[in-house]
Design a protein around this motif. Sequence first.
Motif, PDB file in Angstrom:
ATOM      1  N   ALA A  47      12.525   7.269 -10.118  1.00 33.62           N
ATOM      2  CA  ALA A  47      12.191   8.675 -10.412  1.00 33.62           C
ATOM      3  C   ALA A  47      11.625   9.405  -9.197  1.00 33.62           C
ATOM      4  O   ALA A  47      11.553  10.632  -9.195  1.00 33.62           O
ATOM      5  CB  ALA A  47      11.166   8.737 -11.557  1.00 33.62           C
ATOM      6  N   LEU A  48      11.208   8.662  -8.177  1.00 33.39           N
ATOM      7  CA  LEU A  48      10.396   9.286  -7.118  1.00 33.39           C
ATOM      8  C   LEU A  48      11.177  10.310  -6.299  1.00 33.39           C
ATOM      9  O   LEU A  48      10.676  11.402  -6.039  1.00 33.39           O
ATOM     10  CB  LEU A  48       9.778   8.206  -6.225  1.00 33.39           C
ATOM     11  CG  LEU A  48       8.856   7.212  -6.983  1.00 33.39           C
ATOM     12  CD1 LEU A  48       8.306   6.151  -6.033  1.00 33.39           C
ATOM     13  CD2 LEU A  48       7.716   7.942  -7.687  1.00 33.39           C
ATOM     14  N   ILE A  49      12.385   9.975  -5.886  1.00 34.31           N
ATOM     15  CA  ILE A  49      13.161  10.932  -5.074  1.00 34.31           C
ATOM     16  C   ILE A  49      13.552  12.163  -5.889  1.00 34.31           C
ATOM     17  O   ILE A  49      13.295  13.289  -5.461  1.00 34.31           O
ATOM     18  CB  ILE A  49      14.363  10.239  -4.393  1.00 34.31           C
ATOM     19  CG1 ILE A  49      13.822   9.320  -3.271  1.00 34.31           C
ATOM     20  CG2 ILE A  49      15.348  11.263  -3.824  1.00 34.31           C
ATOM     21  CD1 ILE A  49      14.863   8.435  -2.626  1.00 34.31           C
ATOM     22  N   PRO A  50      14.138  12.002  -7.091  1.00 31.75           N
ATOM     23  CA  PRO A  50      14.440  13.198  -7.883  1.00 31.75           C
ATOM     24  C   PRO A  50      13.207  14.052  -8.185  1.00 31.75           C
ATOM     25  O   PRO A  50      13.291  15.290  -8.223  1.00 31.75           O
ATOM     26  CB  PRO A  50      15.045  12.656  -9.186  1.00 31.75           C
ATOM     27  CG  PRO A  50      15.234  11.203  -9.012  1.00 31.75           C
ATOM     28  CD  PRO A  50      14.669  10.764  -7.711  1.00 31.75           C
ATOM     29  N   ALA A  51      12.049  13.417  -8.369  1.00 33.92           N
ATOM     30  CA  ALA A  51      10.822  14.192  -8.638  1.00 33.92           C
ATOM     31  C   ALA A  51      10.435  15.008  -7.409  1.00 33.92           C
ATOM     32  O   ALA A  51      10.097  16.196  -7.527  1.00 33.92           O
ATOM     33  CB  ALA A  51       9.680  13.253  -9.041  1.00 33.92           C
ATOM     34  N   ALA A  52      10.500  14.387  -6.235  1.00 38.17           N
ATOM     35  CA  ALA A  52      10.162  15.110  -4.998  1.00 38.17           C
ATOM     36  C   ALA A  52      11.144  16.263  -4.783  1.00 38.17           C
ATOM     37  O   ALA A  52      10.745  17.370  -4.403  1.00 38.17           O
ATOM     38  CB  ALA A  52      10.177  14.149  -3.813  1.00 38.17           C
ATOM     39  N   ASP A  53      12.421  16.023  -5.042  1.00 36.06           N
ATOM     40  CA  ASP A  53      13.431  17.078  -4.898  1.00 36.06           C
ATOM     41  C   ASP A  53      13.141  18.248  -5.841  1.00 36.06           C
ATOM     42  O   ASP A  53      13.262  19.407  -5.455  1.00 36.06           O
ATOM     43  CB  ASP A  53      14.837  16.532  -5.207  1.00 36.06           C
ATOM     44  CG  ASP A  53      15.338  15.599  -4.102  1.00 36.06           C
ATOM     45  OD1 ASP A  53      14.708  15.581  -3.013  1.00 36.06           O
ATOM     46  OD2 ASP A  53      16.325  14.879  -4.338  1.00 36.06           O
ATOM     47  N   ALA A  54      12.745  17.927  -7.070  1.00 35.36           N
ATOM     48  CA  ALA A  54      12.474  18.977  -8.064  1.00 35.36           C
ATOM     49  C   ALA A  54      11.246  19.797  -7.663  1.00 35.36           C
ATOM     50  O   ALA A  54      11.218  21.025  -7.866  1.00 35.36           O
ATOM     51  CB  ALA A  54      12.262  18.357  -9.449  1.00 35.36           C
ATOM     52  N   ILE A  55      10.239  19.136  -7.089  1.00 30.75           N
ATOM     53  CA  ILE A  55       9.034  19.855  -6.641  1.00 30.75           C
ATOM     54  C   ILE A  55       9.414  20.874  -5.573  1.00 30.75           C
ATOM     55  O   ILE A  55       8.945  22.016  -5.581  1.00 30.75           O
ATOM     56  CB  ILE A  55       7.970  18.853  -6.132  1.00 30.75           C
ATOM     57  CG1 ILE A  55       7.370  18.090  -7.312  1.00 30.75           C
ATOM     58  CG2 ILE A  55       6.866  19.567  -5.338  1.00 30.75           C
ATOM     59  CD1 ILE A  55       6.471  16.929  -6.940  1.00 30.75           C
ATOM     60  N   LYS A  56      10.300  20.447  -4.656  1.00 26.97           N
ATOM     61  CA  LYS A  56      10.773  21.361  -3.602  1.00 26.97           C
ATOM     62  C   LYS A  56      11.573  22.502  -4.198  1.00 26.97           C
ATOM     63  O   LYS A  56      11.361  23.670  -3.901  1.00 26.97           O
ATOM     64  CB  LYS A  56      11.667  20.588  -2.618  1.00 26.97           C
ATOM     65  CG  LYS A  56      10.962  20.276  -1.309  1.00 26.97           C
ATOM     66  CD  LYS A  56      11.958  19.781  -0.280  1.00 26.97           C
ATOM     67  CE  LYS A  56      11.341  18.607   0.460  1.00 26.97           C
ATOM     68  NZ  LYS A  56      12.309  17.617   0.881  1.00 26.97           N
ATOM     69  N   LYS A  57      12.534  22.136  -5.042  1.00 30.00           N
ATOM     70  CA  LYS A  57      13.438  23.128  -5.628  1.00 30.00           C
ATOM     71  C   LYS A  57      12.671  24.225  -6.352  1.00 30.00           C
ATOM     72  O   LYS A  57      12.981  25.404  -6.215  1.00 30.00           O
ATOM     73  CB  LYS A  57      14.401  22.409  -6.590  1.00 30.00           C
ATOM     74  CG  LYS A  57      15.396  23.327  -7.283  1.00 30.00           C
ATOM     75  CD  LYS A  57      16.406  22.528  -8.104  1.00 30.00           C
ATOM     76  CE  LYS A  57      16.338  22.907  -9.566  1.00 30.00           C
ATOM     77  NZ  LYS A  57      17.136  22.032 -10.445  1.00 30.00           N
ATOM     78  N   HIS A  58      11.657  23.833  -7.132  1.00 29.52           N
ATOM     79  CA  HIS A  58      10.908  24.816  -7.929  1.00 29.52           C
ATOM     80  C   HIS A  58       9.659  25.311  -7.204  1.00 29.52           C
ATOM     81  O   HIS A  58       8.856  26.044  -7.797  1.00 29.52           O
ATOM     82  CB  HIS A  58      10.515  24.216  -9.280  1.00 29.52           C
ATOM     83  CG  HIS A  58      11.691  23.834 -10.139  1.00 29.52           C
ATOM     84  ND1 HIS A  58      12.436  24.767 -10.827  1.00 29.52           N
ATOM     85  CD2 HIS A  58      12.264  22.627 -10.396  1.00 29.52           C
ATOM     86  CE1 HIS A  58      13.410  24.138 -11.486  1.00 29.52           C
ATOM     87  NE2 HIS A  58      13.329  22.841 -11.239  1.00 29.52           N
ATOM     88  N   LYS A  59       9.483  24.869  -5.959  1.00 28.97           N
ATOM     89  CA  LYS A  59       8.312  25.274  -5.137  1.00 28.97           C
ATOM     90  C   LYS A  59       7.003  25.086  -5.919  1.00 28.97           C
ATOM     91  O   LYS A  59       6.167  25.999  -5.999  1.00 28.97           O
ATOM     92  CB  LYS A  59       8.451  26.734  -4.691  1.00 28.97           C
ATOM     93  CG  LYS A  59       9.679  27.001  -3.822  1.00 28.97           C
ATOM     94  CD  LYS A  59       9.592  28.399  -3.193  1.00 28.97           C
ATOM     95  CE  LYS A  59      10.663  28.672  -2.175  1.00 28.97           C
ATOM     96  NZ  LYS A  59      12.050  28.677  -2.719  1.00 28.97           N
ATOM     97  N   LEU A  60       6.818  23.908  -6.481  1.00 28.27           N
ATOM     98  CA  LEU A  60       5.630  23.647  -7.302  1.00 28.27           C
ATOM     99  C   LEU A  60       4.435  23.298  -6.417  1.00 28.27           C
ATOM    100  O   LEU A  60       4.596  22.629  -5.390  1.00 28.27           O
ATOM    101  CB  LEU A  60       5.896  22.482  -8.272  1.00 28.27           C
ATOM    102  CG  LEU A  60       7.085  22.635  -9.218  1.00 28.27           C
ATOM    103  CD1 LEU A  60       7.236  21.381 -10.076  1.00 28.27           C
ATOM    104  CD2 LEU A  60       6.936  23.876 -10.093  1.00 28.27           C
ATOM    105  N   ALA A  61       3.246  23.744  -6.835  1.00 28.46           N
ATOM    106  CA  ALA A  61       2.008  23.375  -6.125  1.00 28.46           C
ATOM    107  C   ALA A  61       1.534  22.039  -6.680  1.00 28.46           C
ATOM    108  O   ALA A  61       0.516  21.937  -7.357  1.00 28.46           O
ATOM    109  CB  ALA A  61       0.957  24.449  -6.339  1.00 28.46           C
ATOM    110  N   LEU A  62       2.324  21.020  -6.420  1.00 23.76           N
ATOM    111  CA  LEU A  62       2.042  19.700  -7.000  1.00 23.76           C
ATOM    112  C   LEU A  62       2.231  18.648  -5.924  1.00 23.76           C
ATOM    113  O   LEU A  62       3.277  18.595  -5.266  1.00 23.76           O
ATOM    114  CB  LEU A  62       3.007  19.438  -8.169  1.00 23.76           C
ATOM    115  CG  LEU A  62       2.888  18.099  -8.887  1.00 23.76           C
ATOM    116  CD1 LEU A  62       1.566  17.999  -9.632  1.00 23.76           C
ATOM    117  CD2 LEU A  62       4.051  17.910  -9.875  1.00 23.76           C
ATOM    118  N   GLN A  63       1.206  17.822  -5.733  1.00 25.23           N
ATOM    119  CA  GLN A  63       1.288  16.711  -4.785  1.00 25.23           C
ATOM    120  C   GLN A  63       1.757  15.481  -5.560  1.00 25.23           C
ATOM    121  O   GLN A  63       1.108  15.072  -6.522  1.00 25.23           O
ATOM    122  CB  GLN A  63      -0.102  16.470  -4.188  1.00 25.23           C
ATOM    123  CG  GLN A  63      -0.208  15.238  -3.316  1.00 25.23           C
ATOM    124  CD  GLN A  63       0.432  15.429  -1.951  1.00 25.23           C
ATOM    125  OE1 GLN A  63       0.206  16.451  -1.301  1.00 25.23           O
ATOM    126  NE2 GLN A  63       1.245  14.470  -1.528  1.00 25.23           N
TER     127      GLN A  63
END
Length: 289
Positions: A47-63
Motif C-alpha cells: 500500500a505504501l507507494i500507492p498511498a504516497a502517490d495519492a498524497i501527492k495527487k490530492h496535495k494532502l497535508a499528510l506525512q
Amino acid sequence: MSARFKIDLHSHTFCSDGELSPEELVLRAANKDVQVLAITDHDCIDALIPAADAIKKHKLALQLINGVEISTRWHGFEIHILGLNIAPDNAALTEALQQQIASRETRARKIAEKLARVLPELDGDALFEKISDMAKGDSISRVHFARYLLQEGYVNHIQKAFDKYLGRKGKTYVPPQWMSPEHAIELIHAAGGQAVLAHPTRYDLNNKWVRRLVTEFAQMRGDAIEVGLPRQNNNELIQLANYAKQANLSASQGSDFHRVGGHNELGQLLPLPELCQPIWHNWSFLTRG
Ligand code: AMP
Ligand code: MN
Ligand code: MN
Ligand code: MN
C-alpha cells in the motif's frame, strides 16, 4: 508536540485485512485531520507507494510513515510487531515478508480443509480459491474467511467467526508458522525502522504475561510499545505508559483502523501521558521548525 500534530501510527488497507484502498485511506486520514499516518498492513507493504502517490495527487497535508505489522510467534501466542519508518526496498525485509505471505497461503489452505471437514457442503480447494481471490494476491487473512462465513450466513457477526471457527479456541484454528519476535525486530532495524510492540493488552494474556512480553521485547532491543490504543479507558492508557517507562521503551499510538463503520476511527486516540517518551521525539521531520 502531540498537541500540534494528530498522529496515528497504525492502520490497514485492503492490501491486508482492511477495507479501504490506499488512496481512500489517506483521503480519510486527511479528512479526519490526521497529519501523520503510518500504514501498517499485516506482513505487507504494497500500500505504501500507492498511498504516497495519492498524497501527492490530492496535495494532502499528510506525512506518511512507511510501516508494516509483522506477525510473530512467541511462546505459542501470536504477537504483532510494527515496523515504522522502514525502507520499503530493503531486500531482507521484503524477502521475509514474502515468506510470511507464503505462510499465510499455506495456513489458508489448511483452514479451508478444516472448514470443509466441519461444514461438509464446502469444498476445501474451491474455498481456498475463493479466499485467495478475496485477498487479490496480497496478504491472506483469517478476516477473509470470517467475511466469507458471514456472507454465506454461517455466522451473524465477524467476531462469531473467530470465536466458533478461526480463533485460538475455534474448531478450525491452525497454528501459524510466523517468524520469531527477535527476527522481526532485527529485520525492522536492518531496514532502518523502529520496532513497536503492537497493542500489548489485546492478546488475551493476563497481566503477568503482558509484563513478561514487554520486558522480553525490551531485552530483544525493541524500541517502543503501543500505549495509545483504540477504544481505550484511562486505566489501560496509564498502565501501558507505566509498562513502557519501566522497560525504558518509548510510547507509540495508533487507531488500528480497518474499515469505515467499525469500532476504530483514524486519529481517535487519547493524548499520551506526560510520563511517556513518544516514539516520534527524534523524528526530524516533526521536530523541525
Ligand atoms: P490473521 O492476520 O490472518 O491472523 O488475522 C488476524 C486479524 O483478524 C487481526 O489483525 C484482526 O484484524 C482480526 N480479528 C478480528 N477479530 C479477531 C479475533 N477475535 N481474534 C483474532 N483476530 C481477530
Ligand atoms: Mn487486522
Ligand atoms: Mn494487530
Ligand atoms: Mn493492526
